[in-house]
Write a protein that holds these residues in place. Structure first.
Motif, PDB file in Angstrom:
ATOM      1  N   LEU B 176      25.201  75.203  88.350  1.00 12.68           N
ATOM      2  CA  LEU B 176      24.282  74.272  87.671  1.00 12.68           C
ATOM      3  C   LEU B 176      24.623  74.047  86.196  1.00 12.68           C
ATOM      4  N   PRO B 177      24.917  75.100  85.408  1.00 14.05           N
ATOM      5  CA  PRO B 177      25.318  74.848  84.015  1.00 14.05           C
ATOM      6  C   PRO B 177      26.579  73.980  83.916  1.00 14.05           C
ATOM      7  N   LEU B 178      27.508  74.189  84.856  1.00 10.03           N
ATOM      8  CA  LEU B 178      28.706  73.356  84.870  1.00 10.03           C
ATOM      9  C   LEU B 178      28.338  71.888  85.031  1.00 10.03           C
ATOM     10  N   LEU B 179      27.409  71.657  85.945  1.00  9.67           N
ATOM     11  CA  LEU B 179      26.960  70.277  86.180  1.00  9.67           C
ATOM     12  C   LEU B 179      26.307  69.703  84.925  1.00  9.67           C
ATOM     13  N   MET B 180      25.548  70.570  84.242  1.00  9.81           N
ATOM     14  CA  MET B 180      24.855  70.095  83.040  1.00  9.81           C
ATOM     15  C   MET B 180      25.867  69.687  81.964  1.00  9.81           C
ATOM     16  N   PHE B 181      26.890  70.534  81.765  1.00  3.99           N
ATOM     17  CA  PHE B 181      27.826  70.231  80.686  1.00  3.99           C
ATOM     18  C   PHE B 181      28.787  69.108  81.054  1.00  3.99           C
ATOM     19  N   SER B 182      28.937  68.849  82.358  1.00  2.33           N
ATOM     20  CA  SER B 182      29.819  67.743  82.730  1.00  2.33           C
ATOM     21  C   SER B 182      29.050  66.430  82.848  1.00  2.33           C
ATOM     22  N   ALA B 183      27.758  66.459  82.555  1.00  2.84           N
ATOM     23  CA  ALA B 183      26.979  65.222  82.503  1.00  2.84           C
ATOM     24  C   ALA B 183      26.674  64.940  81.032  1.00  2.84           C
ATOM     25  N   PRO B 184      26.459  63.710  80.677  1.00  4.47           N
ATOM     26  CA  PRO B 184      26.204  63.397  79.262  1.00  4.47           C
ATOM     27  C   PRO B 184      24.798  63.782  78.833  1.00  4.47           C
ATOM     28  N   VAL B 185      24.553  65.114  78.788  1.00  4.31           N
ATOM     29  CA  VAL B 185      23.243  65.588  78.356  1.00  4.31           C
ATOM     30  C   VAL B 185      23.271  65.860  76.858  1.00  4.31           C
ATOM     31  N   PHE B 186      24.303  66.587  76.410  1.00  2.00           N
ATOM     32  CA  PHE B 186      24.397  66.977  74.994  1.00  2.00           C
ATOM     33  C   PHE B 186      25.199  65.977  74.176  1.00  2.00           C
ATOM     34  N   TYR B 187      25.906  65.121  74.878  1.00  2.00           N
ATOM     35  CA  TYR B 187      26.778  64.185  74.152  1.00  2.00           C
ATOM     36  C   TYR B 187      26.724  62.843  74.847  1.00  2.00           C
ATOM     37  N   ASP B 188      27.362  61.873  74.226  1.00  2.00           N
ATOM     38  CA  ASP B 188      27.396  60.549  74.834  1.00  2.00           C
ATOM     39  C   ASP B 188      28.751  60.334  75.489  1.00  2.00           C
ATOM     40  N   ARG B 189      28.718  59.516  76.525  1.00  2.00           N
ATOM     41  CA  ARG B 189      29.945  59.247  77.270  1.00  2.00           C
ATOM     42  C   ARG B 189      31.057  58.713  76.358  1.00  2.00           C
ATOM     43  N   SER B 190      30.676  57.952  75.338  1.00  2.00           N
ATOM     44  CA  SER B 190      31.683  57.306  74.489  1.00  2.00           C
ATOM     45  C   SER B 190      32.459  58.313  73.640  1.00  2.00           C
ATOM     46  N   LEU B 191      31.967  59.565  73.568  1.00  2.00           N
ATOM     47  CA  LEU B 191      32.689  60.575  72.791  1.00  2.00           C
ATOM     48  C   LEU B 191      33.873  61.133  73.569  1.00  2.00           C
ATOM     49  N   LEU B 199      35.345  59.537  85.197  1.00  2.00           N
ATOM     50  CA  LEU B 199      35.071  60.721  86.021  1.00  2.00           C
ATOM     51  C   LEU B 199      33.611  61.140  85.961  1.00  2.00           C
ATOM     52  N   MET B 200      32.967  60.822  84.852  1.00  2.00           N
ATOM     53  CA  MET B 200      31.565  61.243  84.670  1.00  2.00           C
ATOM     54  C   MET B 200      30.651  60.714  85.759  1.00  2.00           C
ATOM     55  N   ASP B 201      31.046  59.556  86.305  1.00  2.00           N
ATOM     56  CA  ASP B 201      30.182  58.961  87.331  1.00  2.00           C
ATOM     57  C   ASP B 201      30.132  59.805  88.598  1.00  2.00           C
ATOM     58  N   LEU B 202      31.062  60.745  88.718  1.00  2.00           N
ATOM     59  CA  LEU B 202      31.039  61.617  89.897  1.00  2.00           C
ATOM     60  C   LEU B 202      29.898  62.626  89.819  1.00  2.00           C
ATOM     61  N   ASN B 203      29.419  62.870  88.623  1.00  2.00           N
ATOM     62  CA  ASN B 203      28.313  63.807  88.452  1.00  2.00           C
ATOM     63  C   ASN B 203      27.001  63.080  88.779  1.00  2.00           C
ATOM     64  N   PRO B 204      26.264  63.597  89.751  1.00  3.10           N
ATOM     65  CA  PRO B 204      25.051  62.866  90.165  1.00  3.10           C
ATOM     66  C   PRO B 204      24.009  62.735  89.055  1.00  3.10           C
ATOM     67  N   PHE B 205      24.088  63.594  88.045  1.00  2.40           N
ATOM     68  CA  PHE B 205      23.048  63.522  87.012  1.00  2.40           C
ATOM     69  C   PHE B 205      23.393  62.506  85.927  1.00  2.40           C
ATOM     70  N   THR B 206      24.640  62.082  85.838  1.00  2.09           N
ATOM     71  CA  THR B 206      25.048  61.136  84.788  1.00  2.09           C
ATOM     72  C   THR B 206      24.151  59.905  84.744  1.00  2.09           C
ATOM     73  N   PHE B 207      23.903  59.348  85.925  1.00  2.00           N
ATOM     74  CA  PHE B 207      23.058  58.159  85.993  1.00  2.00           C
ATOM     75  C   PHE B 207      21.692  58.413  85.364  1.00  2.00           C
ATOM     76  N   TYR B 208      21.102  59.554  85.681  1.00  2.00           N
ATOM     77  CA  TYR B 208      19.753  59.825  85.185  1.00  2.00           C
ATOM     78  C   TYR B 208      19.777  60.068  83.673  1.00  2.00           C
ATOM     79  N   ALA B 209      20.750  60.836  83.185  1.00  2.82           N
ATOM     80  CA  ALA B 209      20.837  61.109  81.751  1.00  2.82           C
ATOM     81  C   ALA B 209      20.919  59.800  80.967  1.00  2.82           C
ATOM     82  N   GLU B 210      21.756  58.900  81.442  1.00  4.54           N
ATOM     83  CA  GLU B 210      21.934  57.639  80.713  1.00  4.54           C
ATOM     84  C   GLU B 210      20.751  56.708  80.890  1.00  4.54           C
TER      85      GLU B 210
END
Lengths: 401, 256
Positions: B176-191, B199-210
């Motif tokens: 779960l922490p891996l999933l959190m850090f690979s989704a744009p929770v702490f940072y923005d995709r543009s960084l 690749l970020m779109d493979l993380n199911p949470f990316t959509f929700y974070a954005e």
């Protein structure tokens, strides 16, 4: 004919063989891919059961015979490996101890949850709560966490919930064994009233007294299979007789050293049947014991005949030199006698008829032959024999007018 | 048996379970994520000097909050309900009940607590004058619906596997922490470097974070294809989870 409340056909249950943690992983893979796991230990095989509304069935058998597994299959807690079981009605189940109580919660909270599990809503429950608490009769413990309960209290509470729910089918597993005397009486009384009101009961118990008192039918499970099913008295008697034989066989292994004895038994027949298998007699019928004995020296022997309970407890015994005629010569060195016991007073159960030849003086005993005897009948009297009796009317002057 | 009433009972029990015995009671549910947010904000804003790119970028605290809170609901729901079947072994062995109810109640209670916290913090931050658009709150709450389906699907899978393989919950604690850090929770995709952004779109949470940032902070924009993919994924995971749970359900008692 009303439709059966419980109908089981070819019921089978097998548990997975799980010894190492890798077995669990393999089982998971097989179940997901194929939907089955062939590596199993069978605990119940080919059980057919039909229980109609208003019937009461006692389930008896040794430890590990599959009684609890069968109950769990009926209540739907377990899924059968093969076969099917249908239940048309609301089930109230008390399986082993606890009835699914959560140890951290108070008795009251657990009652609420148990009621919800049986589909009882808030309003109905509020109505029944005082009744449940009164039946359980565990005082202030009702508001303490269940982990502080004694096993008897847990059963009290569990039974109280089920009693309040008044299910179509009540399934109980050895619950009576834990409660104290007065609670047992309360439960038995409740179950009798419940049965009289048309309820249906499946009772697992090692107490044949309770089974005979509450049930009209019985089913004897042995090593996962139905050994016998039918009228409660016949089944419980067969079960008890089997147990007695088992413990007797353990107690005395008899060495066979017949050859060369001075006197030896040639044959014993009970009511004309000679085989090794048990002879069946209805309670109150006549019993004839016919004995043939070989005498090596041609001397006239004494013959002793006795009846014991299958575990060895003596019931009655006598010999020809006490009150009978001496055995009659029927061959060169063969003698025979016949004993008749009219209107056999033995109560239903398993017995052994023992025959010994003795020397003419009736002092030394040679040889022993045993035959099994099963007395059948529906009697709830206790003990071994029916003593002659009648009930007198109480003298009039002592009665309260 | 009315499954809805039963779910409600287990849901209530679950809520009471969490707050019973804890000193601060229900307040802890709000306080713990607040504390977490404060720590993260301090570390990222004052130590790492994190900045959100873009001229009209919102402050880092609201930026983090908008994704962190939903993530906590999702991850906690999955993690806690993984052991829902195992923990109720005593009940399952004694009473016949629809077992999905146990997982459903566990997921629902995690979502209820964190959704309440989410709404509270949004209102607090808005009152403090952050760049939050309160008009997006309704939409944000709506976003919780597919996320709930996703969480429930995963939870049903994990809970049924946990019965067979007891390390599932430990593995999950690492994943779960891996999933959190690979989704744009702490940072923005543009960084991210250009080649990793897709690749970020493979993380199911990316959509929700954005998406939470879109509706609450007007930061970024919805991509129709991404929305559709997320909805389909939630439905598929839910159905797959339910299929798996039902397939394994008859064998739970054998392995508990």
């Amino acid at each position: 004919m009303n439709p059966p409340l419980v109908l089981a056909r070819g019921l089978e249950k097998a548990y997975p063989k799980v010894y190492r943690s890798s077995d669990r992983l393999r089982a998971l893979g097989r179940l997901l891919v194929r939907g089955e796991d062939p590596d199993r230990v069978s605990v119940l095989r080919g059980v057919d059961l039909e229980i109609r509304r208003g019937e009461s069935l006692g389930l008896i058998g040794d430890n590990g015979a599959g009684k609890s597994t069968l109950l769990k299959l009926i209540t739907g807690v377990l899924t059968p490996t093969a076969g099917s079981v249908e239940v048309h009605g609301e089930i109230g189940a008390l399986l082993e101890l606890g009835a699914g109580f959560h140890p951290e919660y108070s008795g009251r909270d657990n009652v609420v949850m148990a009621a919800a599990l049986h589909g009882l809503g808030g309003a109905e429950l509020r109505e029944k709560m005082p009744e449940i608490i009164a039946f359980a009769d565990i005082g202030h413990y009702i508001d303490e966490p269940v982990k502080h309960y004694s096993s008897g209290m847990v059963v009290r509470l569990g039974f109280a919930v089920v009693a309040a729910l008044k299910p179509d089918l009540l399934v109980t597993d050895e619950v009576l064994a834990v409660g104290d005397e007065s609670f047992q009486k309360k439960c038995v009384k409740w179950m009798k009233d419940y049965l009289d009101a048309g309820g249906t009961l499946i009772l697992v118990s090692h107490s044949m007294y309770h089974v005979q008192k509450l049930c009209r039918h019985a089913c004897w499970l042995r090593a996962g299979e139905v050994r016998m099913q039918g009228d409660v008295f016949e089944v419980t008697q067969a079960y008890l007789a089997w147990h007695e034989r088992k413990s007797a066989a353990l107690a005395e292994p008899r060495p066979e050293q017949r050859a060369g004895l001075e006197f030896s038994v040639i044959s014993v027949s009970l009511n004309g049947s000679q085989g090794e298998q048990a002879t069946l007699v209805e309670a109150g019928d006549d019993l004839r014991v016919h004995v043939r004995v070989r005498s090596r020296d041609g001397r006239v022997p004494c013959i002793a005949i006795g009846i014991t309970r299958a575990d060895g407890t003596a019931v009655y015994g006598l010999s020809t030199d006490m009150d009978g005629p001496p055995p009659q010569r029927v061959g060169e060195a063969e003698f025979a006698c016949e004993l008749e016991l009219p209107e056999l007073a033995l109560l239903p159960g398993g017995y052994t008829v023992r025959v010994h030849p003795l020397d003419p003086e009736g002092v030394r005993l040679f040889d022993t032959v045993e035959r099994s005897l099963i007395v059948r009948g529906a009697s709830r009297e206790f003990g071994l024999v029916r003593l002659a009796h009648h009930w007198n009317r109480v003298a009039d002057e002592t009665l309260v007018p | 048996m009315p499954a809805a009433a039963l779910t409600l009972r287990f849901f209530q029990r679950e809520l009471r379970n969490r707050f019973q015995g804890s000193f601060s009671g229900g307040l802890w549910a709000l306080f713990q994520p607040l504390l977490q947010l404060a720590v993260y904000s301090f570390v990222f804003v004052h130590i790492f000097k994190a900045r959100i790119p873009g001229a009209d970028a919102p402050g880092y605290v609201v930026f983090l909050m908008a994704a962190l809170w939903p993530w906590m609901a999702l991850s906690e729901a999955v993690l806690r309900s993984t052991t829902a079947i195992e923990e109720n072994a005593a009940l399952i062995g004694k009473v016949a009940l629809p077992r999905e109810v146990l997982v459903l109640a566990s997921v629902a209670s995690s979502f209820a607590i964190h959704l309440a916290g989410f709404i509270a913090i949004v209102l607090i931050l808005a009152a403090l004058g952050s760049a939050i658009q309160l008009s997006g709150l309704g939409m944000a709450i709506l976003l919780y619906v597919p996320m709930f389906a996703l969480a429930l699907g995963f939870a049903l899978m994990c809970a049924s596997i946990q019965v067979f393989v007891r390390d599932t919950v430990q593995v999950l604690g690492q994943v779960l922490p891996l999933l959190m850090f690979s989704a744009p929770v702490f940072y923005d995709r543009s960084l991210l470097p250009e080649q990793f952004r897709g690749l970020m779109d493979l993380n199911p949470f990316t959509f929700y974070a954005e998406s939470f940032r879109v509706v609450l902070l007007d930061y970024g924009s919805f991509r129709p294809l991404q929305c559709l993919a997320a909805l389909v994924l939630a439905a598929v995971v839910l159905l797959l989870g339910r299929w798996m749970f039902r397939r394994l359900d008859p064998h739970f008692e054998d392995f508990l």
